[in-house]
Design an enzyme around this catalytic site. Structure first.
Site, PDB file in Angstrom:
ATOM      1  N   GLU A  99       0.848  -1.193   0.000  1.00 30.16           N
ATOM      2  CA  GLU A  99       0.000   0.000   0.000  1.00 30.16           C
ATOM      3  C   GLU A  99       0.884   1.244   0.000  1.00 30.16           C
ATOM      4  O   GLU A  99       0.719   2.124  -0.832  1.00 30.16           O
ATOM      5  CB  GLU A  99      -0.934  -0.020   1.217  1.00 30.16           C
ATOM      6  CG  GLU A  99      -1.951   1.115   1.162  1.00 30.16           C
ATOM      7  CD  GLU A  99      -2.961   1.093   2.304  1.00 30.16           C
ATOM      8  OE1 GLU A  99      -3.203   0.015   2.887  1.00 30.16           O
ATOM      9  OE2 GLU A  99      -3.506   2.161   2.616  1.00 30.16           O
ATOM     10  N   ARG A 145      -7.418   2.554  13.421  1.00 36.48           N
ATOM     11  CA  ARG A 145      -8.349   1.437  13.253  1.00 36.48           C
ATOM     12  C   ARG A 145      -8.334   0.509  14.474  1.00 36.48           C
ATOM     13  O   ARG A 145      -9.330  -0.137  14.799  1.00 36.48           O
ATOM     14  CB  ARG A 145      -8.094   0.661  11.961  1.00 36.48           C
ATOM     15  CG  ARG A 145      -9.289  -0.190  11.540  1.00 36.48           C
ATOM     16  CD  ARG A 145      -9.110  -0.863  10.202  1.00 36.48           C
ATOM     17  NE  ARG A 145      -9.661  -0.130   9.073  1.00 36.48           N
ATOM     18  CZ  ARG A 145     -10.946  -0.175   8.689  1.00 36.48           C
ATOM     19  NH1 ARG A 145     -11.826  -0.903   9.366  1.00 36.48           N
ATOM     20  NH2 ARG A 145     -11.355   0.507   7.655  1.00 36.48           N
ATOM     21  N   GLU A 204     -10.774  -8.291   4.253  1.00 34.84           N
ATOM     22  CA  GLU A 204     -10.088  -8.341   5.536  1.00 34.84           C
ATOM     23  C   GLU A 204     -10.859  -9.000   6.687  1.00 34.84           C
ATOM     24  O   GLU A 204     -10.263  -9.718   7.490  1.00 34.84           O
ATOM     25  CB  GLU A 204      -9.712  -6.914   5.978  1.00 34.84           C
ATOM     26  CG  GLU A 204      -8.715  -6.234   5.083  1.00 34.84           C
ATOM     27  CD  GLU A 204      -8.618  -4.752   5.394  1.00 34.84           C
ATOM     28  OE1 GLU A 204      -9.521  -3.995   4.997  1.00 34.84           O
ATOM     29  OE2 GLU A 204      -7.653  -4.352   6.059  1.00 34.84           O
TER      30      GLU A 204
HETATM   31  N1  MTE Z   1      -6.376 -11.496  -1.385  1.00 42.13           N
HETATM   32  C1  MTE Z   1      -5.321 -11.883  -2.135  1.00 42.13           C
HETATM   33  N2  MTE Z   1      -5.409 -13.027  -2.820  1.00 42.13           N
HETATM   34  N3  MTE Z   1      -4.184 -11.135  -2.193  1.00 42.13           N
HETATM   35  C2  MTE Z   1      -4.046  -9.976  -1.481  1.00 42.13           C
HETATM   36  O1  MTE Z   1      -3.011  -9.311  -1.555  1.00 42.13           O
HETATM   37  N4  MTE Z   1      -5.099  -8.403   0.103  1.00 42.13           N
HETATM   38  C3  MTE Z   1      -6.078  -8.266   1.177  1.00 42.13           C
HETATM   39  C4  MTE Z   1      -7.466  -8.705   0.691  1.00 42.13           C
HETATM   40  N5  MTE Z   1      -7.401  -9.964   0.036  1.00 42.13           N
HETATM   41  C5  MTE Z   1      -5.146  -9.556  -0.667  1.00 42.13           C
HETATM   42  C6  MTE Z   1      -6.315 -10.355  -0.680  1.00 42.13           C
HETATM   43  C7  MTE Z   1      -6.188  -6.915   1.696  1.00 42.13           C
HETATM   44  S1  MTE Z   1      -5.069  -6.402   2.830  1.00 42.13           S
HETATM   45  C8  MTE Z   1      -7.192  -6.068   1.331  1.00 42.13           C
HETATM   46  S2  MTE Z   1      -7.348  -4.548   2.021  1.00 42.13           S
HETATM   47  C9  MTE Z   1      -8.170  -6.444   0.316  1.00 42.13           C
HETATM   48  O2  MTE Z   1      -7.931  -7.732  -0.231  1.00 42.13           O
HETATM   49  C10 MTE Z   1      -8.106  -5.386  -0.781  1.00 42.13           C
HETATM   50  O3  MTE Z   1      -8.880  -5.705  -1.873  1.00 42.13           O
HETATM   51  P1  MTE Z   1     -10.459  -5.404  -1.914  1.00 42.13           P
HETATM   52  O4  MTE Z   1     -10.642  -4.026  -1.435  1.00 42.13           O
HETATM   53  O5  MTE Z   1     -10.780  -5.606  -3.325  1.00 42.13           O
HETATM   54  O6  MTE Z   1     -11.096  -6.400  -1.003  1.00 42.13           O
HETATM   55 MO1  MOS Z   2      -5.364  -3.897   3.194  1.00 38.05          MO
HETATM   56  S1  MOS Z   2      -4.263  -3.971   4.894  1.00 38.05           S
HETATM   57  O1  MOS Z   2      -6.203  -2.444   3.655  1.00 38.05           O
HETATM   58  O2  MOS Z   2      -4.202  -3.373   2.046  1.00 38.05           O
END
Ligand code: MTE
Ligand code: MOS
Length: 753
Positions: free
Chosen positions: A229, A307, A709
């Site tokens: 990020e 958070r 998450e």
């Molecule tokens: N799933 C996979 N396969 N790879 C990832 O890097 N990141 C996670 C989650 N799921 C991630 C994942 C995190 S930290 C977040 S914040 C969300 O995916 C972000 O994507 P979204 O907003 O589309 O859910």
């Molecule tokens: Mo997810 S920790 O908000 O990239």
């Protein structure tokens, strides 16, 4: 449409999907390699690059002195140089960038760099930093009611300490970027980042040029999990720096060792709690102090800390709350976002407090948990009035669907019959707020082109990183236009097509970008319907689309989608649209720490059972049963994948992933031989996830709630299930809240006197 598979699955299994290191590079592309600080804290007295620079094939070694703009990559607080100047703050801090004709030459050169550092005191722990007044910023406090008065009224009051360790992101694709010089001093950078705009902005600052000169393109990430990020920016900025100054393409990919050493992780927390209950087990007072190990610079720590406060009472309503978080400055790599973003650290503390209270009072943890679940219209510490709450619904559904009583009884029976093996059970409810807690970040845009042959190109600000957001985007376009998925292409995420984006984070990507996309597709659809109505000589309200065909009052017309688009083109109707979406209704006042920061909350309840081998201290999870609130899931397969993946990551954090630094700030768990992440065998064979029956939420895309998450926090239950098994073996075991619960710690606890 619900069964649409991840559009990347074919490419992934055939090895055809492109990541940064797979791009076919231009001729004469140079290799970048970072030289980083060997010491955790000290004054850089001398940096001798002469021997390294003399090697044939070394083009140039850059230090902070070469940076034409500002040597600054701090996002929230400008406290982090791209390349260290006179002082080093952690082992792994970038000091120089070696640019050479090959990787092996760069490596040879790196070994020849000589540095003299006059060492300064090293801090590695959060409370240690706090005792020395080393903070990133001023602490934040959320409060509700009056805890001082409430504790006097309590029948029970308990206090204890809690520790949760960090967590390595371990994305399969390590950090990296590839920069190419373009005309007129412009640069195109392909980056493995969750935040293309963040990278663009960062590079512009480092180079001292406008953002319009920097194009950032993201194909997809081999995982981010929060680790890309903010922390994808330095590598992109370093390649851009070299490209800008040398006018040559430069690629920089961190190898695993470098990545592990140089990048920050989930924040370890050291916390204290005080919990007060009535005889009826109502929690009427809760206080917690969270000491966040932020590392050497702010990075996203203040936002992560925030958070923690938002989720400090998890799915419980407590009338009197006071929670404070301290972001503590240590000599570790700046810790950063990690799935859950501080929420898990907060939730673990209240779960620990409840476990402690239950144990001391002599009731089950579930009795306290159930008594305190959030109800409709409860006001949380941050001022949000809870509506469409599903805490009780999900709890009760889990108890009923999975027959909790039977499970618990079976475990009791097993434990009375077995001596060397003990079972434990736990219940973990979750309540996770959806939205960036920083309100201004909650917006997104989408750009849609309908090409004249009826195929469609979609660009959004969403970054695909395995969570399948692109598949969801494709689904929205396919559904809106009523065309087959293979007629739609998801374009790369590119700052020249969709600008000023928020990072792909906070689980909000599908909501924000999906809503913008829905708007864009709908606008084009309306224009196409106008054309169809004119052509078919009917009223526009009578026109609908199904399966690539135009229908009038649900009857198939003579006009196909393809013809309609071609005709619209001839009629000079705009076939492209750009739309913007900003989450309505949310707000938060940081001066009062009150507001309505979340669009909605995601709920769920997990029941975890474990068997501990009391001779070895090892454990297995017999079953994990989850009732999860998807709202109305728009893609059940993808959403289930997210629940299972997050769960595994949560269990890993709680049980086996153990980050270790020595007192000198060296990362000891610096390879996969010393840092164990869960595999398929570490999680239960028997995982069952049942959707909670609800209406969904209007603020979620197609009423399908964010899923990335929240399920990670089900993993917290693993800790307490093991703890309950330990108690069954060793009644004199005094509860300890020190995660991860490694087999080593289990063994010590089993035989603790
Ligand atoms: N799933 C996979 N396969 N790879 C990832 O890097 N990141 C996670 C989650 N799921 C991630 C994942 C995190 S930290 C977040 S914040 C969300 O995916 C972000 O994507 P979204 O907003 O589309 O859910
Ligand atoms: Mo997810 S920790 O908000 O990239």
């Amino acid at each position: 449409m619900n069964s649409i598979k991840n559009i990347d699955s074919f490419g992934h299994v055939r090895g055809e999907s492109l990541f940064v290191d797979d791009i076919i590079v231009q001729q004469n592309t140079l290799c970048g390699l970072v030289y980083d600080s060997p010491k955790a804290h000290g004054i850089i007295k001398n940096l001798d690059l002469s021997k390294a620079a003399a090697i044939e094939g070394v083009i140039k070694i850059f230090t902070y002195k070469d940076i034409p703009g500002e040597n600054q990559i701090g996002g929230i607080i400008p406290d982090e140089p791209l390349l260290a100047e006179n002082e080093a703050h952690f082992v792994g801090q970038p000091i120089a960038l070696i640019v050479a004709t090959s990787d092996s030459i760069a490596k040879k050169a790196r070994a020849l760099i000589e540095i003299k550092i006059e060492e300064l005191p090293i801090i590695t722990g959060a409370k240690e930093a706090a005792s020395k007044k080393q903070f990133i910023n001023t602490p934040r406090t959320f409060s509700l009611g009056n805890t001082d008065n409430a504790f006097i009224e309590c029948d029970y009051v308990f206090e204890d300490e809690v520790f949760t360790n960090g967590q390595e992101h371990l994305y399969l694709e390590t950090q990296g970027a590839y920069a190419v010089p373009m005309e007129n001093g412009s640069i195109k950078v392909t980056s493995s980042t969750q935040g293309p705009t963040q990278v663009q902005k960062g590079i512009a600052k480092i180079l001292g040029i406008g953002m319009h000169r920097i194009e950032v393109d993201v194909i997809r990430l081999g995982g981010g999990f929060g680790g890309k990020e903010d922390q994808a920016t330095p590598w992109a900025a370093l390649t851009a720096l070299a490209t800008y100054l040398l006018k040559k393409p430069v690629k920089l990919i961190l190898n695993r060792h470098d990545d592990l050493r140089m990048t920050g992780k989930r924040h370890p927390y050291e916390s204290n709690f005080k919990i007060g209950l009535t005889k009826e087990l109502k929690i009427i007072a809760f206080e917690a102090d969270f000491y966040q190990n932020s590392g050497a610079a702010a990075d996203l720590s203040p936002a992560v800390a925030e958070r923690t406060l938002f989720h400090a009472t998890n799915s419980y309503f407590v009338k009197n709350v006071k929670t404070t978080v301290y972001s503590c400055k240590t000599n570790l790599p700046p810790n950063t976002a990690f799935r859950g973003f501080g929420g898990p650290q907060g939730m673990f503390v209240i779960e620990a407090a409840i476990a402690k209270a239950a144990s001391e009072i002599g009731v089950t943890t579930t009795q306290i948990q159930e008594t305190n679940l959030i109800q409709e219209n409860d006001e949380l510490a941050y001022g949000q009035l809870m509506t469409q709450t599903e805490a009780i619904n999900s709890w009760q559904s889990a108890f009923k669907k999975f027959n909790y009583k039977k499970l618990a009884t079976e475990i009791e029976v097993f434990n009375t019959k077995n001596k060397n093996f003990k079972k434990g059970i736990s219940v973990m409810p979750i309540c996770f707020g959806i939205s960036f807690t920083n309100t201004p970040m909650n917006h997104a845009r989408a750009l849609v082109h309908v090409y004249q042959d009826g195929t469609v190109g979609v660009s959004t600000g969403a970054v695909e990183m395995g969570q399948s957001v692109n598949t969801k985007m494709l689904q929205i376009a396919a559904q809106t236009f009523a065309i087959q998925p293979d007629k739609i292409k998801l374009e790369t995420t590119n700052t020249t097509r969709v600008a000023n984006t928020s990072p792909t984070a906070a689980s909000s990507t599908a909501d924000l970008n999906g809503k913008a996309l829905l708007k864009a597709c709908s606008a084009i659809l309306e224009r196409l319907k106008t054309v169809a109505a004119q052509e078919l000589k009917v009223r526009q309200e009578e026109v609908s689309l199904q399966n690539e065909w135009i229908y009038v009052n649900s009857k198939k017309s003579s006009l196909s989608w393809k013809e309609l688009v071609a005709n619209a083109m001839l009629a000079r109707v705009a076939l492209s649209e750009k739309s913007h979406y900003a989450t309505p209704k949310i707000h938060f006042d940081k001066t009062k720490e009150k507001g309505h920061p979340f669009a909605y909350h995601v709920y769920g309840t997990a029941i975890i059972t474990t068997t501990v081998d009391c001779t070895r201290g090892t454990y297995i999870f017999d079953s994990i049963k989850i009732i999860h609130d998807y709202g109305k899931s728009m893609n059940k397969g993808i959403d289930l994948g997210q629940v299972e993946g997050a769960l595994a990551q949560g269990i890993g954090w709680m049980t086996m992933e153990e980050i270790a630094y020595d007192k000198k700030g060296n990362l000891l768990s610096n390879a996969l031989s010393t840092y164990k992440i869960p595999d398929i065998f570490s999680i239960a064979e028997n995982i069952e996830v049942i959707p909670l029956e609800t209406e969904g939420n209007e603020m979620a895309i197609l009423k399908s709630k964010a899923v990335g998450e929240p399920p990670l926090m089900y993993g917290i239950g693993a800790y307490f299930a093991i703890q309950n098994a330990i108690k069954a073996y060793n009644p004199s075991y005094k509860l300890k809240f020190h995660a991860p619960m490694t087999p080593e710690k289990v063994l010590m606890s089993l035989y603790q006197k």
